[in-house]
Design an enzyme around this catalytic site. Structure first.
Site, mmCIF file in Angstrom:
data_model
loop_
_atom_site.group_PDB
_atom_site.id
_atom_site.type_symbol
_atom_site.label_atom_id
_atom_site.label_comp_id
_atom_site.label_asym_id
_atom_site.label_seq_id
_atom_site.Cartn_x
_atom_site.Cartn_y
_atom_site.Cartn_z
ATOM 1 N N LYS A 1 0.847 -1.191 0.000
ATOM 2 C CA LYS A 1 0.000 0.000 0.000
ATOM 3 C C LYS A 1 0.890 1.250 0.000
ATOM 4 C CE LYS A 1 -4.269 1.590 2.145
ATOM 5 N NZ LYS A 1 -5.452 1.193 2.900
ATOM 6 N N GLU B 1 -19.826 -3.982 10.538
ATOM 7 C CA GLU B 1 -20.733 -3.112 11.294
ATOM 8 C C GLU B 1 -21.804 -3.900 12.032
ATOM 9 O OE1 GLU B 1 -19.605 -2.489 8.248
ATOM 10 O OE2 GLU B 1 -18.618 -0.538 8.429
ATOM 11 N N ARG C 1 -25.620 -0.214 7.594
ATOM 12 C CA ARG C 1 -25.504 -1.666 7.486
ATOM 13 C C ARG C 1 -26.094 -2.388 8.695
ATOM 14 N NH1 ARG C 1 -20.741 -3.716 4.001
ATOM 15 N NH2 ARG C 1 -21.578 -2.814 2.091
HETATM 16 C C1 LIG Z 1 -19.105 -0.817 5.083
HETATM 17 C C2 LIG Z 1 -17.852 0.039 5.111
HETATM 18 N N1 LIG Z 1 -17.235 0.266 6.293
HETATM 19 C C3 LIG Z 1 -16.129 1.033 6.332
HETATM 20 C C4 LIG Z 1 -15.622 1.577 5.186
HETATM 21 C C5 LIG Z 1 -14.431 2.516 5.250
HETATM 22 N N2 LIG Z 1 -13.282 1.973 4.487
HETATM 23 C C6 LIG Z 1 -12.981 2.425 3.261
HETATM 24 S S1 LIG Z 1 -11.659 1.654 2.606
HETATM 25 C C7 LIG Z 1 -11.447 0.733 3.992
HETATM 26 C C8 LIG Z 1 -10.316 -0.242 4.072
HETATM 27 C C9 LIG Z 1 -10.369 -1.227 2.976
HETATM 28 O O1 LIG Z 1 -9.246 -2.037 3.042
HETATM 29 P P1 LIG Z 1 -8.862 -2.918 1.816
HETATM 30 O O2 LIG Z 1 -10.077 -3.533 1.247
HETATM 31 O O3 LIG Z 1 -7.786 -3.836 2.235
HETATM 32 O O4 LIG Z 1 -8.346 -1.881 0.736
HETATM 33 P P2 LIG Z 1 -6.975 -1.046 0.733
HETATM 34 O O5 LIG Z 1 -7.370 0.367 1.003
HETATM 35 O O6 LIG Z 1 -6.056 -1.593 1.758
HETATM 36 O O7 LIG Z 1 -6.460 -1.214 -0.643
HETATM 37 C C10 LIG Z 1 -12.412 1.029 4.945
HETATM 38 C C11 LIG Z 1 -12.502 0.435 6.285
HETATM 39 C C12 LIG Z 1 -16.309 1.323 3.985
HETATM 40 N N3 LIG Z 1 -15.902 1.839 2.817
HETATM 41 N N4 LIG Z 1 -17.402 0.547 3.978
#
Ligand SMILES: Cc1ncc(C[n+]2csc(CCOP(=O)(O)OP(=O)(O)O)c2C)c(N)n1
Length: 634
Positions: free
Chosen positions: A281, A366, A394
């Site tokens: 990342k 959630e 959610r």
């Molecule tokens: C239901 C929900 N909860 C929280 C989030 C906030 N959120 C956005 S990206 C993320 C992390 C995602 O991690 P990953 O899928 O590993 O993607 P990366 O950014 O590491 O590439 C979170 C928690 C969201 N988008 N949707």
């Protein structure tokens, strides 16, 4: 000529010699850095998927083949390669490119996202529709290891894995959610990544197996059986194999040749396939590589010096919440804090550092978070669940069925309530009043400033039942200087005494009400300004008095009009046959796109001048009074 200049769409990319792809990746990284440092946006996730996205578009034929991004915050490279490079400077601005996939933006954006863990369900749906319609193409879901912690992703894998549907899931594993990823699966993935012996052994045995002759069906079956039993020993992703997926990987997500070759092989596999891709990342920019959490989402920043932050100068609602919770938890051992993968965003980091044993990051889960809190509350603890308003959607049933029905003392801290701005439609926190206030037993509040947020948190701890406090993104504005009274009796607060017009404002709209008051006074209208800090229960004593004394009641909220605070006021007025005009200002019945909060408020006519104009018009008309008059498309 730069390579990127030659590419407008995936067909142009396919004309490039494979050996040139790494150079293109470097150009795209520079392009993203230059643009996102100006527009702000999701930087680290996009820098991590540059090679992955290039390889996808090199091997697959979008839009015939369908690529579905989970969350969608990592779709910038995809946008750049699918005819949106020249508009990229408009990213996240009003009327410009969205920071997430949007079907109306491009035929290459197959499915809209913003909330996590939906990609495998959507991809499976598209694949099943393809099969029923007897069409032929590949369907690919790209899901992060963070998104894989969401229950929906498991539900979809469970369904996909027992079918023969051709479907490719690409697991983009960078060990990070927004913060360090959590959970048993994350630990398992780390074990796979960090075990070179495993991978070496796997390669050796696989090549041996490939060397065995295939003589007739019995021999082939024998080899299959042998392979299957060896799998338990050798296949790192056995958990996925057991769920019915063919596991391929782990693959270095920055090695373009490796990616192209694994995607080519995956195309030939029948049934569901999972390709485990390891990425870094924030790759390619020192600041984001060393601190991917800080660079997950950034405001505009200086490329040379990185994204700096002056904590004291930026005392936000989230920080106020986190610090105050930490301080009250010093005196109350029953307080525990729960986050869904967002300790930093919700301001819980100080709590996590001070009380690690009372802090729970449950991943992007959630629903689980809310029922976990219900369980804790049922066993005597005082759980505080910190969640963004939009993601809290959610957990509606868990709030209703597990918390409120049992009247359990869980505190919900709903951050980013109201219009959030640049993240747009999927992230606007404009529904929570409507989806919470009709649930029995819940107390719902919204502070006008950060000091009132602290008072509300203190009050919430005295309530023996569920309490939700909704507050906006960022800092308080002009209302920050106002004093805040303790809540005790859940009454509203009179900020200004006037006559004829009474303005009832919720949360961040109190600031608009203060400006509105000035504007109205300049037009010789002296309004009463009320901080309607408790949304449920309504302060019926004050509401009755205002409704009987004023000619016009005006409600201001940054929630949808349908089912919002204003609708409760109208219901009260109608039910009690009170002869008063009511004007409701809030979010109309449509999704609100991205743009700055200021720009969006103006567009929605929720700025003080537009509201003053509307009030003046109504007063000037001197219509016969009637109740239930509403503004907006109700
Ligand atoms: C239901 C929900 N909860 C929280 C989030 C906030 N959120 C956005 S990206 C993320 C992390 C995602 O991690 P990953 O899928 O590993 O993607 P990366 O950014 O590491 O590439 C979170 C928690 C969201 N988008 N949707």
């Amino acid at each position: 000529m730069a390579l990127l200049d030659q590419i407008n769409e995936p067909d142009d990319l396919k004309k490039l010699d494979q050996g040139k792809l790494p150079a293109l990746a470097e150009e795209i990284r520079k392009f993203i850095l230059q643009h996102v440092s100006v527009t702000g946006g999701h930087l680290a996730s996009n820098l991590g998927v540059v090679e992955l996205t290039i390889a996808l578009h090199y091997v697959y034929n979008s839009p015939s083949d369908k690529i579905i991004w989970d969350v969608g915050h990592q779709s910038y490279v995809h946008k750049i390669l699918t005819s949106r490079k020249d508009n990229f400077y408009t990213l996240r601005s009003y009327g410009g490119l969205s920071g997430f996939p949007k079907r109306k933006e491009s035929v290459h954006d197959i499915f809209e996202t913003g909330h996590s863990s939906t990609s495998i369900s959507a991809a499976l749906g598209i694949a099943r529709a393809r099969d029923l319609k007897k069409e032929l193409y590949h369907v690919i879901a790209v899901v992060g290891d963070g998104a894989l912690t969401g229950g929906m992703a498991f539900e979809a894998m469970n369904d996909a894995g027992h079918s023969d549907t051709n479907l490719t899931v690409i697991l983009n594993d960078n060990e990070m959610s927004i913060s360090q990823n959590v959970g048993a699966l994350a630990t398992h993935l780390t074990r796979i990544r960090s075990n070179p012996r495993y991978n070496w052994l796997k390669k050796v045995v696989e090549s041996q197996l490939r060397g065995l002759p295939l003589i007739g069906r019995p021999m082939a079956n024998g080899i299959e059986k042998l392979k299957n039993s060896l799998k338990y020993l050798l296949v790192p992703g056995i958990i996925f194999e057991e769920m019915g997926f063919t596991y391929m990987g782990p693959v270095n997500g920055h090695d373009l040749n490796g990616l192209v070759s694994v995607f080519e092989r995956a195309k030939k596999v029948k049934g569901p396939v999972l390709i485990h891709v390891i990425t870094k990342k924030g790759k390619g920019y020192d600041f984001s590589e060393t601190n991917p959490e800080r660079y997950h989402g950034v405001p505009p920043f200086d490329l040379e010096h990185g994204c700096e932050q002056d904590i004291e100068a930026n005392m936000t609602y989230s920080m106020t919440f986190g610090r105050h919770l930490t301080s009250i938890a010093e005196k109350n051992n029953d307080i525990v804090a729960i986050t869904v993968a967002m300790p930093e965003g919700t301001g819980l980091t100080p709590f996590k550092d001070r009380f690690p044993e009372r802090f729970f990051d449950v991943g992007i889960a959630e629903q689980h978070a809310v029922t976990l809190a219900a369980g804790m509350a049922a066993n005597g603890l005082r759980p505080v669940v910190a969640i963004y308003s939009t993601f809290f959607q959610r957990a509606y049933d868990q709030v209703l069925h597990d918390v409120c029905q049992q009247n359990l003392p869980v505190i919900f801290a709903l951050d980013r309530a109201g219009i959030v701005g640049e993240d747009g439609e999927t992230h606007q926190g404009v529904f929570d009043i409507s989806y919470l206030q009709h649930i029995p037993n819940i107390t719902l509040m919204a502070p006008k400033n950060t000091s009132e947020l602290r008072k509300m948190m203190d009050y919430a701890l005295t309530v023996n039942g569920p309490v939700a406090i909704r507050y906006p993104r960022g800092r308080g504005g002009i209302a920050e200087s106002l004093p805040s009274l303790p809540l005790r009796d859940l009454s509203w607060e009179i900020l200004e005494h006037g006559c004829k017009v009474a303005v009832l404002a919720v949360g961040s709209m109190v600031e608009v009400a203060i400006q509105l008051s000035k504007c109205l006074k300049a037009r010789n209208i002296r309004p009463t300004i009320i901080n309607a800090r408790v949304i449920k229960p309504l302060d019926l004593i004050m509401l009755k008095q205002l409704a009987n004394e004023a000619d016009l009641l005006v409600t201001l909220e940054d929630n949808v009009l349908i089912g919002g605070f204003g609708s409760s006021v109208v219901q009260y007025v109608v039910a009690n046959r009170i002869d008063v005009h009511v004007l409701n200002f809030g979010i109309p019945d449509r999704f609100i796109e991205h743009g700055s909060i200021k720009r969006l408020r103006e567009e929605l006519k929720l700025d003080h001048e537009s509201i003053a104009d509307e009030i003046s018009k109504v007063l000037a008309r001197e219509e016969k009074a009637y109740a239930g008059f509403t503004q907006g498309t109700y």
